[in-house]
Scaffold this motif. Structure first.
Motif, mmCIF file in Angstrom:
data_model
loop_
_atom_site.group_PDB
_atom_site.id
_atom_site.type_symbol
_atom_site.label_atom_id
_atom_site.label_comp_id
_atom_site.label_asym_id
_atom_site.label_seq_id
_atom_site.Cartn_x
_atom_site.Cartn_y
_atom_site.Cartn_z
ATOM 1 N N ALA A 1 -22.769 106.891 26.494
ATOM 2 C CA ALA A 1 -21.443 107.610 26.026
ATOM 3 C C ALA A 1 -20.440 106.050 25.157
ATOM 4 C CB ALA A 1 -20.533 107.904 26.384
ATOM 5 N N LYS A 2 -20.643 104.876 26.332
ATOM 6 C CA LYS A 2 -19.807 103.656 26.279
ATOM 7 C C LYS A 2 -20.040 103.510 24.385
ATOM 8 C CE LYS A 2 -18.394 102.159 30.224
ATOM 9 N NZ LYS A 2 -18.744 101.463 31.509
ATOM 10 N N GLN A 3 -21.737 103.394 23.984
ATOM 11 C CA GLN A 3 -22.034 102.661 22.614
ATOM 12 C C GLN A 3 -21.871 103.187 21.817
ATOM 13 O OE1 GLN A 3 -25.862 102.725 23.016
ATOM 14 N NE2 GLN A 3 -26.113 100.182 22.231
ATOM 15 N N GLU A 4 -21.159 104.782 21.516
ATOM 16 C CA GLU A 4 -20.567 105.467 20.541
ATOM 17 C C GLU A 4 -19.458 105.400 20.455
ATOM 18 O OE1 GLU A 4 -22.280 110.022 21.013
ATOM 19 O OE2 GLU A 4 -23.520 109.332 21.736
ATOM 20 N N HIS A 5 -18.734 105.364 21.674
ATOM 21 C CA HIS A 5 -17.285 105.939 22.107
ATOM 22 C C HIS A 5 -16.810 103.896 21.115
ATOM 23 C CE1 HIS A 5 -13.020 104.316 23.316
ATOM 24 N NE2 HIS A 5 -12.818 105.899 23.428
ATOM 25 N N ALA A 6 -17.794 102.636 21.342
ATOM 26 C CA ALA A 6 -17.383 101.493 21.098
ATOM 27 C C ALA A 6 -16.996 101.895 19.990
ATOM 28 C CB ALA A 6 -17.855 100.098 21.271
ATOM 29 N N GLY A 7 -18.699 102.130 19.023
ATOM 30 C CA GLY A 7 -18.870 102.316 17.024
ATOM 31 C C GLY A 7 -17.405 103.186 16.463
ATOM 32 N N THR A 8 -16.705 103.729 17.530
ATOM 33 C CA THR A 8 -16.263 105.174 16.132
ATOM 34 C C THR A 8 -14.676 103.808 16.871
ATOM 35 O OG1 THR A 8 -15.367 106.024 18.634
ATOM 36 C CG2 THR A 8 -16.332 107.302 17.129
ATOM 37 N N ALA A 9 -14.794 102.738 17.607
ATOM 38 C CA ALA A 9 -13.043 102.513 16.908
ATOM 39 C C ALA A 9 -13.227 101.236 15.984
ATOM 40 C CB ALA A 9 -13.330 101.831 19.096
ATOM 41 N N THR A 10 -14.518 100.693 16.619
ATOM 42 C CA THR A 10 -14.441 99.748 15.401
ATOM 43 C C THR A 10 -14.120 99.641 13.758
ATOM 44 O OG1 THR A 10 -16.458 98.603 17.094
ATOM 45 C CG2 THR A 10 -15.908 97.616 14.541
ATOM 46 N N PRO A 11 -15.641 100.576 13.601
ATOM 47 C CA PRO A 11 -14.747 101.052 11.909
ATOM 48 C C PRO A 11 -13.651 101.162 11.801
ATOM 49 C CG PRO A 11 -16.489 102.491 12.720
ATOM 50 C CD PRO A 11 -16.165 101.913 13.721
ATOM 51 N N ARG A 12 -12.321 102.337 12.545
ATOM 52 C CA ARG A 12 -11.160 102.190 13.272
ATOM 53 C C ARG A 12 -10.347 100.970 12.416
ATOM 54 N NH1 ARG A 12 -9.442 106.928 16.836
ATOM 55 N NH2 ARG A 12 -10.676 108.022 15.827
ATOM 56 N N ALA A 13 -10.549 100.667 13.034
ATOM 57 C CA ALA A 13 -9.838 98.773 13.253
ATOM 58 C C ALA A 13 -10.468 98.159 12.273
ATOM 59 C CB ALA A 13 -10.547 98.318 14.482
ATOM 60 N N GLY A 14 -11.116 97.995 11.728
ATOM 61 C CA GLY A 14 -11.761 98.356 10.448
ATOM 62 C C GLY A 14 -10.935 98.080 9.026
ATOM 63 N N ARG A 15 -10.554 100.053 9.832
ATOM 64 C CA ARG A 15 -10.005 100.633 7.788
ATOM 65 C C ARG A 15 -8.750 99.905 8.461
ATOM 66 N NH1 ARG A 15 -11.267 106.109 10.001
ATOM 67 N NH2 ARG A 15 -12.865 105.466 9.752
ATOM 68 N N TRP A 16 -7.828 99.947 9.382
ATOM 69 C CA TRP A 16 -6.477 98.908 9.645
ATOM 70 C C TRP A 16 -6.487 98.216 8.912
ATOM 71 C CZ3 TRP A 16 -2.272 101.813 10.231
ATOM 72 C CH2 TRP A 16 -2.479 103.064 10.402
ATOM 73 N N LEU A 17 -7.045 96.933 8.900
ATOM 74 C CA LEU A 17 -7.610 95.555 9.044
ATOM 75 C C LEU A 17 -7.426 95.395 7.676
ATOM 76 C CD1 LEU A 17 -10.524 94.374 11.668
ATOM 77 C CD2 LEU A 17 -7.142 93.279 10.901
ATOM 78 N N ALA A 18 -8.046 96.299 6.581
ATOM 79 C CA ALA A 18 -8.476 96.837 4.734
ATOM 80 C C ALA A 18 -7.252 96.538 4.674
ATOM 81 C CB ALA A 18 -9.825 97.486 5.239
ATOM 82 N N TRP A 19 -6.775 97.716 5.113
ATOM 83 C CA TRP A 19 -5.214 98.058 4.351
ATOM 84 C C TRP A 19 -4.307 96.867 4.327
ATOM 85 C CZ3 TRP A 19 -4.225 101.624 1.166
ATOM 86 C CH2 TRP A 19 -5.371 102.799 1.259
ATOM 87 N N ALA A 20 -4.463 96.723 5.619
ATOM 88 C CA ALA A 20 -3.592 95.034 5.969
ATOM 89 C C ALA A 20 -4.035 94.128 5.007
ATOM 90 C CB ALA A 20 -3.824 94.863 7.170
ATOM 91 N N ALA A 21 -4.834 94.105 4.014
ATOM 92 C CA ALA A 21 -5.176 92.926 3.784
ATOM 93 C C ALA A 21 -5.358 93.376 2.132
ATOM 94 C CB ALA A 21 -7.090 92.442 4.254
ATOM 95 N N VAL A 22 -4.817 94.719 1.600
ATOM 96 C CA VAL A 22 -4.865 94.961 0.611
ATOM 97 C C VAL A 22 -3.027 94.717 0.366
ATOM 98 C CG1 VAL A 22 -4.274 97.250 -0.832
ATOM 99 C CG2 VAL A 22 -6.953 96.310 0.556
#
Length: 173
Positions: A1-22
């Motif tokens: 369960a910890k792996q799934e939780h960490a896996g869902t947090a990374t794409p969310r953070a990645g989206r925020w970073l992508a928007w910040a870069a844009v």
């Protein structure tokens, strides 16, 4: 369960970073465009016409007339202001130009009354137009441009045509 939780947090953070870069890229490109695009406006023509010396100014995007000129032989940017009684310079500009701070006075600005000093300018030049012993004020709150007011402009003919302002002197006979 910890792996799934960490896996869902990374794409969310990645989206925020992508928007910040844009957003950062858009802001950077806007700043670059503004820096590389010359401000519309300024002196279009200076010389002598049929009636004497003349200057043609082009309005900028805001509809103001800005032009490079001189006060006592030193370069300055003027904002043509037919609503200003006198030529006006900031306190910083006055010190750089070596102007004398005369009697204290109060001037009316868009922001209300403001303290100022009376002064005289030996020579004001705008292109081929020149005037000596010009009444002026030193206004502490003034911005980067000196105001080219009526103590200079009243000696010349002003005519607006579209987005151009023609300032012309009468030929002396």
């Amino acid at each position: 369960a910890k792996q799934e939780h960490a896996g869902t947090a990374t794409p969310r953070a990645g989206r925020w970073l992508a928007w910040a870069a844009v957003i950062g890229l858009m802001a950077g490109l806007t700043a670059l465009y503004s820096a590389l695009t010359p401000e519309r406006g300024g002196m279009v023509q200076s010389g002598t016409g049929d009636n004497g010396a003349m200057v043609v100014l082009q309005s900028n995007r805001a509809g103001h007339y800005l032009a490079r000129g001189e006060i006592n032989g030193q370069a300055i940017v003027f904002l043509v202001d037919t609503g200003a009684t006198d030529v006006a310079v900031s306190e910083r500009q006055a010190r750089a130009l070596g102007l004398e701070f005369g009697p204290r006075t109060t001037v009316m600005t868009a922001a209300g009354p403001s303290p100022a000093w009376k002064t005289r300018i030996d020579r004001v030049r705008l292109g081929s137009l020149q005037l000596e012993n010009v009444r002026a004020t030193i206004t502490p709150g003034l911005g980067n441009e000196a105001l080219l007011g009526m103590s200079f402009l009243r000696h010349f003919s002003l005519r607006q045509q579209g987005d151009e302002l023609l300032i012309e002197s009468a030929r002396e006979n």
